[in-house]
Enzyme design. Structure first.
Site, PDB file in Angstrom:
ATOM      1  CE  LYS B 244      82.129 -30.457 -46.032  1.00 43.43           C
ATOM      2  NZ  LYS B 244      83.427 -29.877 -45.646  1.00 43.43           N
ATOM      3  CD  GLU B 330      94.165 -22.111 -37.750  1.00 45.98           C
ATOM      4  OE1 GLU B 330      94.363 -22.979 -36.875  1.00 45.98           O
ATOM      5  OE2 GLU B 330      93.081 -22.013 -38.362  1.00 45.98           O
ATOM      6  NE  ARG B 358      92.331 -22.039 -35.071  1.00 49.93           N
ATOM      7  CZ  ARG B 358      91.563 -22.839 -34.336  1.00 49.93           C
ATOM      8  NH1 ARG B 358      90.649 -22.312 -33.541  1.00 49.93           N
ATOM      9  NH2 ARG B 358      91.703 -24.131 -34.384  1.00 49.93           N
TER      10      ARG B 358
END
Lengths: 584, 584
Positions: B244, B330, B358
């Site tokens: 990343k 979530e 969500r």
């Protein structure tokens, strides 16, 4: 009999294995008798009798906390935790709900009815235990059918992060309500076939410890397994291989049919009541099979409840590739539908109102932002739907209404419904949800020719003056009846309107009413707050029009009586007429 | 330069490996320059340059369809599909959105901004392809951080059911926005360490084929892998190990900070703009750390966005066991919170408005039916929140309002917010959500002493007559200003009310207004339909009170200008005053 003397789990612990085996038989007998007279969830409970006995033998509920997924397999648990009478004596059958219920017993920790929640809920119990420096076991009991749900998979992934005691009992009976769907079932099969020894292991891949119990209906084996994991300091899965419907031949043979069952004759397994009247499931099936035949891109989707649109096993076979059961995975059902629509297919997702809640974000993001032409057929979104607090169908109007870009339609008759389905499958512009009416299906026999592509066009079905009644969907009939009463009792010739569109305002029609109407009443089959009527009230907010909204008060109600709820909410035609007359 | 000549993926295919490597460097240079001036998602794009080049080299987009999860890693894809100018030339930087966008290009299939959707969406594309008898590859590109989301795990489980071509590229950079959380990451680590050879394999356990690419930033290795799976007839995972932020030292070193970044100085990595003003995240952090210290059962929860409540890495360390990051999950965050509350803990789930969507079903079923005292702090639920269409914060009022049993509060100031948090953590009766105001944090310095346990009590902050203005949360300020204008311009002495309670009606106060008020205006920071104002309009429906609702029209808007939206919706104080005056 032993069961008559079981008043708490402590009484279970007093018995030896032989006695526990007799207890299991007694419980199964009571469950069979009760189910034959009362109906209810069948297969899930019959498969879990031994496991639940073993759990209460090994663990110390309520200090040790057992959380049941969906909780439709909790009947044996209730029998062992002070509620046996509700299973032994017919006059007490209704003393308990069909799900776990903290109001009934300290041995129940959550009111649960939707699937796939147990692991994450149990993780919460465990986390609080650890924060408060307490001890004890926390056990989540989850059926394999529930494992495919996102919340369950998230929970499996999260459980090891607790670094603490957490026991997950995976009840593997190789079935969801219908057959299982999803790749993980191949892994469960591999694990069963290798006596849990296969290296490739979903649970271990989630960083969980694992043990396998091949004889998942053998109390001694189960006790041994639970004793092994008791007081573990890590998250562990106990994978038990059980037989759904065990102990009743018809249920062992046809597991799908016997997941839940109406009262029946024990000798034959035949239902005592037959409902031969065609309903909206039949209408959906008939229409879709025909349409599938005409257009190979039409595809019906279910998330584990195929019969909601009439797709029994033989009809699924008939539809072939044009029917998809994603398993209990509503989020994927909706995203899949969006992808199909984006690539030229015509998806219809048939789903219960209570379960469409599970895909709120997917409807918003995956479908509506993208404007993909998915059709949602929303069943049992009605006061006449399921009446357990965990399965209410009263929330879908405000819920779906809050999503931009979704056309939400309310048919009244079978013909409305078919015309809407047909329009929705013809167009490519809008996501469309159809609120299937509750109660008996009304059929006029006359095809509906209304062009639903002319959005937000209400229909004046009876032109009057002074009062207009907008009767949405199921409650259109009550609008007609209330108008009749207004005529008969008060000489008022009310206008009656079928709005058809839940999601839109027909400003022309509503403005037109201002000319010769003083009162507009709205009727809707669901929670009033945030719903259709409130929108009409807001529309007329700065005008002189008086607006009366009729619908259901926003609150959780459990095992309610429909007539009572209607009356409490002033929803009988007489009450509606009276309230309107009082406003004039 | 090669990048200047890339107008479509066909141009990528013309280059050899050496040239592709140069292309990668050129792209990274352009991304760095753009990011330093424009800001945006950083780390996700820098890690994926080579993989995206290799994909476009091997596959034939748009016939082969690539679906990006979250799609914040799509910048290199956009550069290779006809949109390079938006990355090369500053005057074109705003020509593209930060996410995939079918309106921009035939190479984009969905507008996506929420995580974990790619596999299920891609399955839909594949299913339609198969129904229509077409061919071509469908590729879902998903970052490891997104794998923990329920929809992604459902999708992994479902993909093999297609029995058809489906390629899942799992971009494993060992990071979510913050560090990864969840047991599956131990498995990804094991796979990285064994060069993909470990038998225990999450993907194989989902019945998927699997190959591993250790050098996930090496174009040749990636091309080889993609060529191997191209035209597969089964679902297969290509697990690639990437870095990343690759290519920019500060981003490689601090991956969390560089997931998304404001404009910065390339030499030092320092942000060009500093926002030192304290905000509601700071206020949350300060309050919670203090409270955690006083009460060991207080626990802050996040689903992969810890800084929403100010919990940077050092603050997370400080909170220790009283801070839980469930990863992007979530549903589990909400269920976990419910379990914690059920067992005597005090959970606070801090979440963006757009992402609380969500967990709609979990808020309803796991929390509210059970009446568990979970506190939700809902951030960026405001016109001043994120303005990408996929991250709008305009929906939470109607959405949360549709859930029975939830107390939804709208603070105006920092002191309101702290008082509400404090009340919520003291009581054990209600699930409570707090709508954190948008825009600058207003602080009065004076503690708020209102008892929020006296539910649904609005506060009249200025008593007048004729007109009453109810200003909810963020927009309270506009109510005050509109009242000032009404006084100055029309001599009207308007009443100003701070309702505080989104979810409730203060019938006494509203009825009292009938005595000497003719108009009630409501102001709310969100979609009007199904919201707070509509409820007030419905309340007054059968009375003579005129009601004007001010809020935002329910529609998807993208990269909007706040001032324009406010003006279009008649939400400036001047417009509000004018509209009210016109009603009198």
């Amino acid at each position: 009999m032993y069961i008559e003397n079981i008043n708490s789990p402590a009484d279970v612990k007093k018995l030896n294995i032989m006695q526990l085996n007799v207890l299991a038989e007694e419980m199964r007998h009571a469950l069979l008798t009760r189910a034959s007279r009362h109906g209810g969830h069948f297969g899930p409970n019959f498969g879990m009798v031994e496991a639940i006995i073993a759990m209460h033998y090994v663990f110390d509920s309520p200090k040790d906390k057992i959380v049941f997924d969906v909780s439709h397999q909790c009947y044996p648990h209730k029998m062992l935790t002070g509620r046996k009478d509700a299973y032994l004596y017919e006059e007490h059958y209704d003393d308990v709900s069909g799900y776990t219920n903290p109001n009934e017993s300290e041995h129940d920790f959550f009111t649960v009815g939707h699937t796939s929640t147990s692991i994450s809920l149990a993780c919460g119990l465990a986390k609080a235990r650890d924060l408060n420096g307490e001890d004890g076991n926390v056990i989540a009991v989850i059926g394999d059918g529930s494992l495919s749900g996102g919340e369950a998979l998230e929970g499996l992934d999260f459980a090891s992060e607790l670094n603490s005691n957490m026991i997950i009992v995976a009840n593997d009976n190789d079935m969801s309500i219908a057959e299982n769907h999803g790749g993980l079932y191949a892994n469960l099969k591999l694990l069963r076939e290798t006596n849990g020894q296969a290296e490739c292991n979903l649970f271990k891949a989630m960083n969980l410890d694992y043990i396998y119990v091949d004889k998942g209906n053998d109390i001694a084996s189960l006790i041994e397994a639970f004793e092994k994991v008791k007081d573990t300091k890590k998250a562990v899965v106990v994978h038990i291989n059980t037989l759904k419907g065990k102990g009743y031949a018809p249920a062992e043979q046809n597991k799908e049919k016997w997941h839940w069952h109406m009262p029946f004759d024990i000798a034959t397994g035949e239902s005592l009541f037959k409902d031969e009247e065609p309903d909206f499931s039949d209408a959906s099936l008939e229409y879709l099979l025909k349409k599938m035949d005409e257009d190979k891109s039409v595809v019906a989707i279910t998330a584990g409840t195929p019969t909601v649109m009439g797709f029994t096993a033989d009809m699924r076979a008939k539809a072939g590739k044009q029917f998809v059961d994603v398993g209990i995975a509503e989020e994927t059902a909706v995203a899949l539908a969006s992808g199909i629509a984006a690539n030229g297919g015509k998806p219809v997702f048939g789903v219960y109102s209570s379960f469409i809640q599970r895909a709120y974000d997917q409807i918003t993001q995956d479908v509506c932002i993208n404007g993909n032409a998915v059709t949602f057929a929303v069943f049992a979104g009605s006061v006449y739907g399921m009446n357990d607090v965990t399965h209410l169908g009263l929330q879908d109007i405000p819920m779906l209404n809050s999503i931009p870009g979704l056309i939400y339609l309310a048919p009244v008759t079978k013909e409305d419904y078919i015309a809407m389905l047909d329009w929705s499958l013809t167009q490519n512009e809008y996501p469309v949800a159809i609120k299937v009416p509750g109660g008996r299906m009304v059929s006029t026999g006359t095809p509906v020719t209304k062009d639903f592509g002319k959005l937000d066009t209400y229909e004046i079905t009876k032109k009057g003056s002074k009062v207009a009644i907008l009767g949405l969907g199921t409650f259109y009939e009550n609008a007609v009846k209330a108008a009749d009463i207004l005529k008969a009792s008060h000489g008022i010739d009310a206008t009656v309107i079928n709005p058809y569109y839940i999601s839109g305002i027909d400003a022309d029609t509503l403005n037109e009413l201002k000319k010769d109407h003083a009162v507009v009443a709205t009727l809707e089959d669901g929670y009033l707050e945030g719903g259709f009527g409130a929108k009409i009230a807001a529309f007329y907010g700065s005008s002189d029009m008086k607006v009366l909204n009729f619908g259901i008060k926003k609150e959780f109600i459990d095992r309610y009586d429909v007539a009572e709820v209607l009356k409490d909410n002033h929803l009988t035609p007489e009450q509606i007429a009276e309230d309107i007359a009082a406003t004039l």
